[in-house]
Write a protein that holds these residues in place. Sequence first.
Motif: not given
Length: 295
Positions: A85-103
Amino acid sequence: MADGKVKILTVLDNTGIDKGVREMNSKVAAGAKKTASALKSGLKFSAGAVAAVAGGVGALVVKGIKYNATIEQLQASFKVMLGSADKAKKMIADMNAFAAKTPFQTTDLAQAGKTLMGYGVQAKDVMGTLKMLGDVSQGNAEKMKGLALVYGQIMANGKLQGQDLLQLISNGFNPLQIIAKKTGKSMAELRDEMSKGKISAQEVADAFKTATSKGGQFYNDMEEQSKTFNGQISTLKDNTSMFLGDLTKGLSDAAKNTALPKINEYMEDLNKSLKSGGLEGVNKEIGSIAADAVN
């Protein structure tokens, strides 16, 4: 004669006064009518404005809750794939950060990430691979999904095949052009090698890296796309969704952990009552449910 004159003047004066009073009354009545109409319109406007604001706030709350539900679903999927669950949460957090600065939207990245992992791409390589595919796709979500699919297929097969090459080209990238520049071989030679299974998956991965590294054709293409009008609108949407998600997190948790389980329990009770006692049983159960809901 003098008395007669006085009486006539008095009558005339009273007539004038009566006329003035009638006119004044008429104006007052008209003014009152206009005031009442204005008040009525104002009340209607106020009620409409309040309803509009309430509806807008409600829509934003619903959007925030839906976003949280989507993120929770994605975390559940990655939890299964990553085993944590922790790895999944980190993966989503990384994707959120990625999405926040890309199209890209978080959901676009998550879908592409799941595709890559489904074909055996290691979790530690997913974000780097998404960066490459995002640059090659030039910020186009559909192209990135297509690239993720064919990239995963190539990595799983360990080599580049003709059908894979066609899919890559249809999504805007031909790795053989990069390989030709590196090796000095002609396109005809490389196609012949590909037909014999001699173009490895690693060579394709290296071609993607070269194309998206400094000096490459697609270097930092996502960053450039994110500066465009459409890119900024996409980023705004994702940032807004994340904000609304954070804002309604408590409400989402309450609905998931308390309200929805209770409602499902009520529906199960109603179904049981319908089967055992018909409509009469349902009516009785509704009363019990209402009392329990109030408590």
